[in-house]
Design a protein around this motif. Structure first.
Motif, PDB file in Angstrom:
ATOM      1  N   ALA A  55      39.383 -87.077 -27.732  1.00 30.65           N
ATOM      2  CA  ALA A  55      40.110 -86.335 -26.698  1.00 30.65           C
ATOM      3  C   ALA A  55      41.270 -87.152 -26.129  1.00 30.65           C
ATOM      4  O   ALA A  55      42.263 -86.584 -25.681  1.00 30.65           O
ATOM      5  CB  ALA A  55      39.165 -85.915 -25.582  1.00 30.65           C
ATOM      6  N   GLY A  56      41.166 -88.465 -26.159  1.00 28.15           N
ATOM      7  CA  GLY A  56      42.244 -89.315 -25.659  1.00 28.15           C
ATOM      8  C   GLY A  56      43.490 -89.268 -26.523  1.00 28.15           C
ATOM      9  O   GLY A  56      44.569 -89.663 -26.082  1.00 28.15           O
ATOM     10  N   LYS A  57      43.372 -88.778 -27.736  1.00 29.08           N
ATOM     11  CA  LYS A  57      44.543 -88.662 -28.610  1.00 29.08           C
ATOM     12  C   LYS A  57      45.537 -87.634 -28.097  1.00 29.08           C
ATOM     13  O   LYS A  57      46.740 -87.780 -28.288  1.00 29.08           O
ATOM     14  CB  LYS A  57      44.114 -88.285 -30.028  1.00 29.08           C
ATOM     15  CG  LYS A  57      43.376 -89.380 -30.737  1.00 29.08           C
ATOM     16  CD  LYS A  57      43.012 -88.935 -32.136  1.00 29.08           C
ATOM     17  CE  LYS A  57      42.292 -90.040 -32.867  1.00 29.08           C
ATOM     18  NZ  LYS A  57      41.940 -89.632 -34.223  1.00 29.08           N
ATOM     19  N   ASP A  58      45.036 -86.575 -27.499  1.00 33.09           N
ATOM     20  CA  ASP A  58      45.892 -85.539 -26.921  1.00 33.09           C
ATOM     21  C   ASP A  58      45.253 -85.091 -25.610  1.00 33.09           C
ATOM     22  O   ASP A  58      44.613 -84.046 -25.533  1.00 33.09           O
ATOM     23  CB  ASP A  58      46.044 -84.367 -27.888  1.00 33.09           C
ATOM     24  CG  ASP A  58      47.091 -83.368 -27.433  1.00 33.09           C
ATOM     25  OD1 ASP A  58      47.744 -83.605 -26.385  1.00 33.09           O
ATOM     26  OD2 ASP A  58      47.259 -82.345 -28.110  1.00 33.09           O
ATOM     27  N   PHE A  59      45.434 -85.911 -24.596  1.00 31.64           N
ATOM     28  CA  PHE A  59      44.747 -85.719 -23.315  1.00 31.64           C
ATOM     29  C   PHE A  59      45.017 -84.348 -22.707  1.00 31.64           C
ATOM     30  O   PHE A  59      44.111 -83.715 -22.172  1.00 31.64           O
ATOM     31  CB  PHE A  59      45.173 -86.824 -22.352  1.00 31.64           C
ATOM     32  CG  PHE A  59      44.570 -86.701 -20.984  1.00 31.64           C
ATOM     33  CD1 PHE A  59      43.255 -87.058 -20.785  1.00 31.64           C
ATOM     34  CD2 PHE A  59      45.306 -86.225 -19.916  1.00 31.64           C
ATOM     35  CE1 PHE A  59      42.685 -86.949 -19.527  1.00 31.64           C
ATOM     36  CE2 PHE A  59      44.753 -86.116 -18.661  1.00 31.64           C
ATOM     37  CZ  PHE A  59      43.433 -86.481 -18.472  1.00 31.64           C
ATOM     38  N   ARG A  60      46.238 -83.884 -22.781  1.00 35.65           N
ATOM     39  CA  ARG A  60      46.591 -82.626 -22.118  1.00 35.65           C
ATOM     40  C   ARG A  60      45.866 -81.422 -22.706  1.00 35.65           C
ATOM     41  O   ARG A  60      45.550 -80.472 -21.991  1.00 35.65           O
ATOM     42  CB  ARG A  60      48.091 -82.411 -22.183  1.00 35.65           C
ATOM     43  CG  ARG A  60      48.821 -83.378 -21.288  1.00 35.65           C
ATOM     44  CD  ARG A  60      50.280 -83.034 -21.157  1.00 35.65           C
ATOM     45  NE  ARG A  60      50.893 -83.969 -20.220  1.00 35.65           N
ATOM     46  CZ  ARG A  60      51.978 -84.645 -20.475  1.00 35.65           C
ATOM     47  NH1 ARG A  60      52.596 -84.502 -21.625  1.00 35.65           N
ATOM     48  NH2 ARG A  60      52.466 -85.471 -19.582  1.00 35.65           N
ATOM     49  N   ARG A  61      45.621 -81.436 -24.003  1.00 39.66           N
ATOM     50  CA  ARG A  61      44.955 -80.302 -24.642  1.00 39.66           C
ATOM     51  C   ARG A  61      43.450 -80.477 -24.758  1.00 39.66           C
ATOM     52  O   ARG A  61      42.716 -79.490 -24.744  1.00 39.66           O
ATOM     53  CB  ARG A  61      45.508 -80.094 -26.052  1.00 39.66           C
ATOM     54  CG  ARG A  61      46.896 -79.591 -26.075  1.00 39.66           C
ATOM     55  CD  ARG A  61      47.305 -79.303 -27.484  1.00 39.66           C
ATOM     56  NE  ARG A  61      48.736 -79.025 -27.535  1.00 39.66           N
ATOM     57  CZ  ARG A  61      49.375 -78.739 -28.628  1.00 39.66           C
ATOM     58  NH1 ARG A  61      48.734 -78.690 -29.768  1.00 39.66           N
ATOM     59  NH2 ARG A  61      50.655 -78.506 -28.588  1.00 39.66           N
ATOM     60  N   LEU A  62      42.997 -81.703 -24.874  1.00 38.98           N
ATOM     61  CA  LEU A  62      41.600 -81.940 -25.230  1.00 38.98           C
ATOM     62  C   LEU A  62      40.739 -82.497 -24.103  1.00 38.98           C
ATOM     63  O   LEU A  62      39.591 -82.858 -24.338  1.00 38.98           O
ATOM     64  CB  LEU A  62      41.541 -82.891 -26.430  1.00 38.98           C
ATOM     65  CG  LEU A  62      42.293 -82.448 -27.677  1.00 38.98           C
ATOM     66  CD1 LEU A  62      42.250 -83.528 -28.740  1.00 38.98           C
ATOM     67  CD2 LEU A  62      41.729 -81.152 -28.212  1.00 38.98           C
TER      68      LEU A  62
END
Length: 115
Positions: A55-62
């Motif tokens: 989830a830290g790869k794309d914080f805003r979406r995940l």
């Protein structure tokens, strides 16, 4: 990216709902207790660290993946172990903290490597 979200949600459902069901249904007695310890102290924490790192790869979406997994954990334990047991809320809080910490660390590492 949407396929990844669906995949992670499906894996969360299996780990948080199917694994407790399997433990309660097929493993009896002391072995069942050992399997539950394995779930609560090894499988679930490791899973929350992994999903948080993803989830830290794309914080805003995940950002919601660790939250949804924590809610699924609580639902699964209340259904298959004991409804309303407050100890499971504590476990959920610890797992959520692990997931969020892993998510933030992953996000910070990703930002540092991009700079």
């Amino acid at each position: 990216m949407k396929k990844n979200i669906i995949l992670w949600l499906a894996v969360s459902a299996v780990v948080m709902l199917a694994f407790p069901w399997l433990a309660v249904t097929f493993v009896k007695g002391d072995a069942g207790m050992a399997v539950c310890f394995l779930l609560f102290f090894a499988v679930n924490p490791l899973y929350f660290v992994l999903i948080g790192a993803f989830a830290g790869k794309d914080f805003r979406r995940l950002w919601s993946l660790p939250v949804i997994s924590a809610v699924l954990f609580l639902i699964g334990t209340w259904i298959f172990f004991e409804m309303g047991e407050t100890a499971f809320i504590l476990y959920m809080a610890v797992y959520l903290a692990l997931g969020i910490a892993a998510m933030l660390i992953s996000m910070l590492i990703r930002k540092k490597t991009q700079e």
